[in-house]
Enzyme design. Structure first.
Site: not given
Length: 286
Positions: A135, A160, A225, A228, A251, A260
């Site tokens: 990120r 995150k 982003h 990513r 995640h 994805y």
């Protein structure tokens, strides 16, 4: 904190105890303040019906779904934790955000994009974002010591959710970063700002991204982003297990990574249709 109201001080203490990041704390305080100002009353005197009316107002202003859900998170925290109203938070609904497929660059487009970045520092930073799936905040916060060439990993600190993780250090990226270091000689942060003791401002990286998109002549809506997203999709197309990609991206839920699979066109193209297993000839009727 001497000028803070007891209610605000308590909310800040609640967020601090739960180790919410400074950015999240500022966002939550701002949201509750906005809620209070809208009705002209202290937020502890407002009820669930007031929350509903506030949400209706926000939607009418055209607020984005992510911004609306950020406010929902703040109000849920305020009522559930600071006010101790256990039943209210679950009755404050999140907005159902339309799930759009992420924009993904092809391999040639990634090269085209990165070669169009004019600044040495920004090019090295954006290359790192793609090579490791980072990120913007994670790229900006990298320190020189986070590049562990002996182990072949990059340590990502305070990602995150304030989580640390390791990602792969591409040999090609390592060569690029060594060349960049010899030329730029950063001391603490890998990509410092104007002040060597502080990281590069994320707005600088976003601006470099916009300029590169224009210079490269890309027609896709590309943001930082997007690199990513492209990282994850290209790994999936190359056969990397989706659970490994989940760990690399940081995640919590596999469902976040699973989207994805919907944009991995190489994987989709290589999947055999059940029709291909049939011996079927199409002949004119009659």
């Amino acid at each position: 904190m001497a000028d803070l109201s007891p209610l605000r001080r308590r909310m800040i203490e609640d967020m601090t105890v739960r180790n919410l990041s400074p950015a999240t704390q500022r966002s939550y305080i701002s949201a509750v303040s906005k809620f209070s100002r809208y009705f002209g009353r202290s937020p502890d005197r407002l009820e669930l019906e007031d929350v509903r009316a506030f949400q209706v107002h926000l939607v009418s202003t055209g607020i984005s779904w992510p911004a609306l859900n950020q406010i929902v998170c703040a109000l849920r925290f305020f009522y559930g934790v600071t006010l101790g109203e256990a039943l209210i938070p679950e009755r404050i609904p999140y907005a159902r955000e339309p799930r759009k497929l992420p924009v993904v660059l092809g391999a040639d487009e990634v090269v085209q994009f990165l070669e169009a970045v004019s600044s040495l520092k920004s090019r090295a930073a954006l290359t790192t974002a793609y090579a490791a799936g980072l990120r913007a905040s994670e790229v900006a916060g990298l320190r020189i010591e986070d590049i562990d060439s002996a182990r072949g990993v990059i340590q990502v600190r305070h990602g995150k959710g304030a989580k640390d993780r390791n990602v792969m250090l591409s040999p090609q990226l390592l060569g690029i970063l060594r060349t960049y270091w010899r030329l730029a000689r950063p001391r603490l942060y890998l990509f410092p700002g104007r002040d060597e003791d502080h990281p590069i401002d994320q707005t600088v990286l976003h601006a470099a991204c916009r300029s590169a998109v224009k210079a490269a002549g890309l027609t896709k809506r590309v943001t930082l982003h997007t690199l990513r997203h492209s990282f994850a999709t290209h790994l999936l197309e190359n056969g990397t297990d989706i659970r490994i990609i989940q760990v690399l991206l940081g995640h919590n839920n596999l469902s976040s990574t699973a989207r994805y699979t919907q944009v991995a066109t190489d994987t989709i193209r290589a999947t055999q249709s059940p029709l291909d297993r049939l011996s079927l000839e199409v002949t004119p009727p009659g």
